[in-house]
Write an enzyme that holds these catalytic residues in place. Structure first.
Site, short mmCIF file in Angstrom:
data_model
loop_
_atom_site.label_atom_id
_atom_site.label_comp_id
_atom_site.label_asym_id
_atom_site.label_seq_id
_atom_site.Cartn_x
_atom_site.Cartn_y
_atom_site.Cartn_z
N SER A 257 34.71 -31.30 -28.46
CA SER A 257 34.62 -32.26 -27.02
C SER A 257 34.97 -31.55 -25.88
O SER A 257 34.34 -32.13 -24.93
CB SER A 257 35.81 -33.20 -27.53
OG SER A 257 37.07 -32.61 -27.43
N LYS B 224 34.26 -24.23 -36.37
CA LYS B 224 34.67 -25.07 -35.17
C LYS B 224 35.95 -24.51 -34.38
O LYS B 224 36.67 -23.98 -34.82
CB LYS B 224 35.08 -26.28 -35.72
CG LYS B 224 35.66 -27.13 -34.68
CD LYS B 224 36.17 -28.82 -35.49
CE LYS B 224 36.59 -29.83 -34.32
NZ LYS B 224 37.19 -31.21 -34.89
N ARG C 59 49.37 -27.54 -34.49
CA ARG C 59 48.67 -27.37 -35.78
C ARG C 59 48.37 -25.72 -35.97
O ARG C 59 47.51 -25.64 -37.02
CB ARG C 59 47.49 -27.98 -35.67
CG ARG C 59 47.52 -29.55 -35.45
CD ARG C 59 46.26 -30.27 -35.48
NE ARG C 59 46.78 -31.73 -35.51
CZ ARG C 59 46.04 -32.56 -34.83
NH1 ARG C 59 44.93 -32.13 -34.12
NH2 ARG C 59 46.31 -33.81 -34.84
N LYS D 44 38.29 -23.32 -38.70
CA LYS D 44 38.73 -24.13 -37.84
C LYS D 44 39.97 -23.61 -37.10
O LYS D 44 41.13 -23.61 -37.63
CB LYS D 44 39.12 -25.78 -38.37
CG LYS D 44 39.45 -26.43 -37.31
CD LYS D 44 39.75 -27.91 -37.91
CE LYS D 44 40.20 -28.94 -37.03
NZ LYS D 44 40.34 -30.32 -37.65
N CYS E 106 44.77 -36.99 -39.64
CA CYS E 106 45.45 -36.99 -38.48
C CYS E 106 45.53 -38.24 -37.82
O CYS E 106 46.25 -38.62 -36.97
CB CYS E 106 45.06 -35.77 -37.52
SG CYS E 106 43.33 -35.76 -37.22
N TYR F 155 27.97 -34.08 -29.43
CA TYR F 155 27.94 -35.26 -28.67
C TYR F 155 26.69 -35.46 -27.63
O TYR F 155 26.66 -36.77 -27.41
CB TYR F 155 29.42 -35.63 -27.84
CG TYR F 155 30.61 -35.46 -28.51
CD1 TYR F 155 31.08 -36.61 -29.44
CD2 TYR F 155 31.13 -34.02 -28.81
CE1 TYR F 155 32.23 -36.27 -30.14
CE2 TYR F 155 32.38 -33.97 -29.46
CZ TYR F 155 32.66 -35.11 -30.32
OH TYR F 155 33.87 -35.02 -31.13
N GLU G 101 39.12 -16.97 -45.01
CA GLU G 101 38.93 -18.43 -45.08
C GLU G 101 37.52 -18.99 -45.52
O GLU G 101 37.31 -19.70 -46.45
CB GLU G 101 39.04 -19.18 -43.62
CG GLU G 101 40.53 -19.10 -43.34
CD GLU G 101 41.35 -20.16 -43.82
OE1 GLU G 101 41.08 -21.06 -44.66
OE2 GLU G 101 42.74 -20.00 -43.56
#
Length: 325
Positions: free
Chosen positions: A273, A247, A216, A194, A121, A312, A232
């Site tokens: 994020s 995620k 997506r 995800k 991406c 982060y 999955e």
């Protein structure tokens, strides 16, 4: 006979609370994301992610030195190239931005465990995680590009491949490709579960990877689904994944728990994020105790079953843990 139980005896002071604490957050649990860009002399704060920066290669060394000094054992590398095209040709380029960053990190900090995010991406002009034909993200052609990207990252020195694209069969294809290229020793941390999440907004600013059309949802999971997550994850286990990732994290703690209970593999969670940015924004406004909220969140991830946390907040957590010793 006593008529009630005195649970508070084991909460009386900090010493006994630490002694009976069921889950521990350690620096060794943490993986720190790094964004690398082309150019020189660049250390630019990402506007929607306070305290997170874009680094050019010549400024990357100072960040890596800080990571090592805090004792953080691993980084996951994301690259933002100058040039993008329909097939993401920079993703597997020998002198691609991620490949050069991996080589530089391994040269300057050989003990640091370097994970390569494997997706398209950031490299495609349309911003999708695969090849587009007639407006459709096609699966099998995308796998060919992803395998080539993973092999190029392994050649550059990556210790682990972390494919994040959610194409069907991506773990099988990448495992086969790595093995055939002589990298059978390189593990795969699969983005096994995800979701097509709204929590990714600031990351798309950081990676310059916002889709130029559509979304997506044809390949990332519906946030309403839980049983599908088990299918999955089971596919990725059967195809050769070494670590399973969920995620995002906070809104999907139930999925972390289910994955951990069902599969006998290490589980990672991505503290994404927007989860980070919401905490930072609230802390900057004086609305919350940043350390308290972050550490409570980390303990929640551990309690749910996560072995590893991509976050982060990693440098802040390492500092707080050191201050407590």
């Amino acid at each position: 006979m006593q008529s009630f139980i005195r649970h508070r005896r084991l909460r009386a002071n900090e010493a006994i609370r630490k002694m009976v604490r069921e889950h521990q957050v350690q620096v060794s649990d943490l993986i720190y994301p790094i964004f690398v860009v082309e150019g020189e002399g660049i250390k630019e704060e990402i506007p929607s992610m306070p305290g997170v920066y874009h680094f050019s290669l010549d400024r990357l060394d100072e960040e890596i030195q800080e990571v090592v000094e805090w004792g953080i054992p691993s980084v996951i590398v994301f690259g933002v190239p100058h040039e993008k095209d329909e097939c993401g040709s920079q993703a597997d380029a020998e002198q691609g931005i991620v490949q050069k960053a991996i080589g530089r990190i391994k040269k300057n900090a050989p003990s640091l465990y370097v994970i390569a995010d494997t997706c398209l991406c950031q490299y495609t002009s349309h911003g999708h995680c695969g090849i587009v034909e007639d407006g459709v993200i096609v699966n099998d052609r995308s796998l060919e590009r992803l395998v080539s990207t993973a092999v190029s990252q392994a050649k550059a020195g990556a210790d682990m491949i972390a494919p994040s694209n959610m194409m069907d069969g991506f773990v099988y294809a990448i495992r086969k490709g790595l093995d055939e290229a002589g990298f059978d020793h390189i593990p795969i941390m699969s983005y096994a579960v995800k979701y097509a999440s709204s929590y990714y907004g600031p990351f798309r600013d950081a990676a310059h990877s916002t889709p130029q059309f559509g979304d997506r949802r044809t390949y990332q999971m519906d946030p309403a689904n839980a049983r599908e997550a088990m299918r999955e994850a089971a596919s990725d286990v059967a195809e050769g994944a070494d670590i399973l990732m969920v995620k995002p994290g906070l809104a999907y703690m139930d999925i972390v728990y289910r994955v951990k209970e069902r599969f006998d593999l290490p589980v990672a969670v991505y503290n994404v994020s927007a989860e980070y940015s919401m905490v930072k924004a609230a802390a900057q406004n004086g609305w919350i105790d940043e350390k308290g909220v972050v550490m409570e969140t980390m303990h929640a991830f551990k309690r749910a079953g996560a072995d590893l946390v991509i976050t982060y907040h990693a440098k802040d957590i390492a500092r707080w843990l050191k201050e407590e010793r």
